[in-house]
Design an enzyme around this catalytic site. Structure first.
Site, short mmCIF file in Angstrom:
data_model
loop_
_atom_site.label_atom_id
_atom_site.label_comp_id
_atom_site.label_asym_id
_atom_site.label_seq_id
_atom_site.Cartn_x
_atom_site.Cartn_y
_atom_site.Cartn_z
N CYS A 107 13.82 9.80 0.34
CA CYS A 107 13.23 11.14 0.47
C CYS A 107 13.61 11.83 1.78
CB CYS A 107 11.72 11.08 0.31
SG CYS A 107 11.23 10.61 -1.34
N HIS A 246 9.21 17.66 3.65
CA HIS A 246 9.45 17.01 2.37
C HIS A 246 8.20 17.16 1.50
CE1 HIS A 246 10.22 14.19 -0.71
NE2 HIS A 246 9.43 13.25 -0.23
N ASN A 276 7.28 15.53 -6.28
CA ASN A 276 8.17 15.00 -5.24
C ASN A 276 9.55 14.74 -5.86
OD1 ASN A 276 9.61 13.40 -3.46
ND2 ASN A 276 7.89 12.07 -2.94
N1 ACO Z 1 -5.42 9.04 -11.30
C1 ACO Z 1 -6.72 8.73 -11.11
N2 ACO Z 1 -7.13 7.86 -10.17
C2 ACO Z 1 -6.19 7.29 -9.39
C3 ACO Z 1 -4.82 7.55 -9.56
C4 ACO Z 1 -4.45 8.47 -10.57
N3 ACO Z 1 -3.16 8.82 -10.79
N4 ACO Z 1 -4.12 6.84 -8.65
C5 ACO Z 1 -5.02 6.14 -7.93
N5 ACO Z 1 -6.27 6.42 -8.39
C6 ACO Z 1 -7.55 5.91 -7.89
C7 ACO Z 1 -7.39 4.58 -7.19
O1 ACO Z 1 -7.48 3.50 -8.11
C8 ACO Z 1 -8.58 4.61 -6.24
O2 ACO Z 1 -9.75 4.29 -6.96
P1 ACO Z 1 -10.91 3.43 -6.23
O3 ACO Z 1 -11.38 4.32 -5.10
O4 ACO Z 1 -11.92 3.26 -7.33
O5 ACO Z 1 -10.27 2.17 -5.76
C9 ACO Z 1 -8.69 6.08 -5.84
O6 ACO Z 1 -8.01 6.81 -6.89
C10 ACO Z 1 -8.03 6.39 -4.52
O7 ACO Z 1 -6.73 5.78 -4.51
P2 ACO Z 1 -5.77 5.90 -3.28
O8 ACO Z 1 -4.47 5.24 -3.60
O9 ACO Z 1 -6.49 5.50 -2.03
O10 ACO Z 1 -5.58 7.50 -3.30
P3 ACO Z 1 -4.94 8.41 -2.23
O11 ACO Z 1 -5.90 9.46 -1.89
O12 ACO Z 1 -4.30 7.65 -1.11
O13 ACO Z 1 -3.77 9.09 -3.06
C11 ACO Z 1 -1.41 8.94 -3.26
C12 ACO Z 1 -2.74 8.29 -3.59
C13 ACO Z 1 -1.39 10.30 -3.90
C14 ACO Z 1 -0.29 8.08 -3.81
C15 ACO Z 1 -1.31 9.09 -1.73
O14 ACO Z 1 -1.58 7.86 -1.13
C16 ACO Z 1 0.06 9.55 -1.29
O15 ACO Z 1 0.50 10.65 -1.58
N6 ACO Z 1 0.77 8.70 -0.52
C17 ACO Z 1 2.08 9.06 -0.01
C18 ACO Z 1 3.07 8.88 -1.09
C19 ACO Z 1 4.40 9.41 -0.68
O16 ACO Z 1 4.53 10.28 0.16
N7 ACO Z 1 5.40 8.87 -1.32
C20 ACO Z 1 6.72 9.34 -1.20
C21 ACO Z 1 7.40 8.79 -0.02
S1 ACO Z 1 8.96 9.33 -0.08
C22 ACO Z 1 10.10 8.24 -0.80
O17 ACO Z 1 11.05 7.94 -0.13
C23 ACO Z 1 9.98 7.77 -2.14
#
Ligand code: ACO
Length: 325
Positions: A107, A246, A276
């Site tokens: 990314c 990004h 993304n």
């Molecule tokens: N739908 C519903 N619930 C979900 C989902 C979903 N798609 N995904 C996770 N949950 C739940 C989890 O199980 C958790 O439930 P719990 O509280 O009962 O345990 C709750 O939602 C919170 O989960 P988290 O993973 O802590 O959620 P978070 O707020 O961190 O959001 C996300 C997750 C969107 C993935 C976030 O962490 C994020 O954007 N991280 C960065 C990702 C990123 O930038 N990736 C690209 C990098 S670039 C590359 O090179 C590929």
């Protein structure tokens, strides 16, 4: 200097409601946690090279010339593991036997490849470079993984860089680039490479992501790198007209802006309609921002990316007077 810009998204759109029919998720969760409403997805048979060709064609049209002597393709999803995909893109665009190679910084690919393209020009190895960021990231995802499927989309964006003067609009740099391979496991496809060609566990062939840890690193590193670039450019926060980060998660963009002290309305955001798109996300955001008038000639623009590797980086430029192709 930046002389051309173009982007391309595959025609098939998958919105959050469609995803929620197959995954335990909801439009409400995806929108509030990521800012994403839909993503474009390649149909079977459509590849990274296909998308890169479309974006590249539009950037060359925007530049008003097909006269380029190198092509740099930023991608983590080449059509084949070997060879690189850039030569196929160059051939399909009819660019002859120009230098063509891939850069894989996932990314962060757009910022890394932009620095590479600018470096080719500074070194005298090229006068004009087509730089394409293209990823069919959905092809890496486990369709059952609600932690990754809602986040990623496919697409391609491209720019043309030409030799120019440092004080011209569109002049590139300074750049700041970094990596931390100790944290490779945070975002990884474990199998399929030289270390582990195949695995009995099918999940090892899919992209896995430790979302919350990635979130924290992305915010801190994009802010850190942006500060370095502002310092090297001699800019203060109040000099920045637009911040193009990004497009990984709208909350990451807001948190980064907050850390930097940038107002939220300086953010360029198009993640709602694209998700993304990895190496394509920044040029696609640029295209949308020029088209809707958010980005105008003369604007001081700060650009920052973060990705798997880990990799991150930033650059700055004064926006040129260009129309996307
Ligand atoms: N739908 C519903 N619930 C979900 C989902 C979903 N798609 N995904 C996770 N949950 C739940 C989890 O199980 C958790 O439930 P719990 O509280 O009962 O345990 C709750 O939602 C919170 O989960 P988290 O993973 O802590 O959620 P978070 O707020 O961190 O959001 C996300 C997750 C969107 C993935 C976030 O962490 C994020 O954007 N991280 C960065 C990702 C990123 O930038 N990736 C690209 C990098 S670039 C590359 O090179 C590929």
């Amino acid at each position: 200097m930046l002389a051309g810009l173009g982007g391309w998204l595959p025609p098939r759109i998958v919105d959050n409601d469609e995803l929620s029919r197959h995954l335990d998720t909801s439009d409400e969760w995806i929108r509030t946690r990521t800012g994403i409403g839909q993503r474009h997805v390649v149909d079977p048979g459509m590849s990274t090279v296909d998308m890169a060709v479309e974006a590249g064609r539009r950037a060359l049209h925007s530049a008003g010339s097909r006269d380029v002597d190198a092509l740099v393709l930023a991608t983590a999803t080449p059509d084949q593991i070997c060879p690189a995909s850039a030569p196929q893109v160059a051939s399909r665009l009819g660019l002859g036997n120009i230098a063509a190679f891939d850069v894989n910084a996932v990314c962060s690919g757009f910022v890394y490849a932009l620095a590479t393209a600018a470096g080719l020009i500074s070194a005298g190895a090229a006068c004009s470079v087509l730089m394409v960021g293209a990823d069919a990231f959905t092809t890496l995802l486990n369709p059952k993984d609600r932690g990754t499927v809602p986040i990623f989309g496919d697409g391609a964006g491209a720019v043309v860089l030409r030799a120019g003067e440092p004080d011209e609009l569109g002049a590139m740099g300074p750049f700041d680039l970094h990596s931390d391979g100790d944290l490779a496991e945070l975002l990884i496809v474990p199998a399929g490479g030289a270390k582990q060609k195949t695995s009995d566990n099918p999940e090892d062939h899919y992209f896995s992501m430790q979302g919350p840890a990635v979130f924290r690193h992305a915010t801190a590193r994009m802010a850190e790198s942006s500060r370095t670039v502002m310092e090297r450019a001699g800019w203060t926060v109040s000099d920045v007209d637009r911040f193009i980060g990004h497009q990984a998660n709208i909350r990451i963009l807001h948190a980064t802006a907050k850390q930097l002290g940038l107002p939220a309305d300086s953010l360029v955001v198009n993640i709602e309609r694209t998700g993304n798109t990895s190496a394509a996300s920044i040029p696609l955001a640029m295209v949308d921002a020029v088209n809707d008038g958010t980005l105008q000639a003369g604007d001081r623009v700060l650009v920052s990316a973060f990705g798997a590797g880990l990799t991150w980086g930033a650059t700055a430029l004064r926006w040129p007077d260009i129309t996307p192709g």
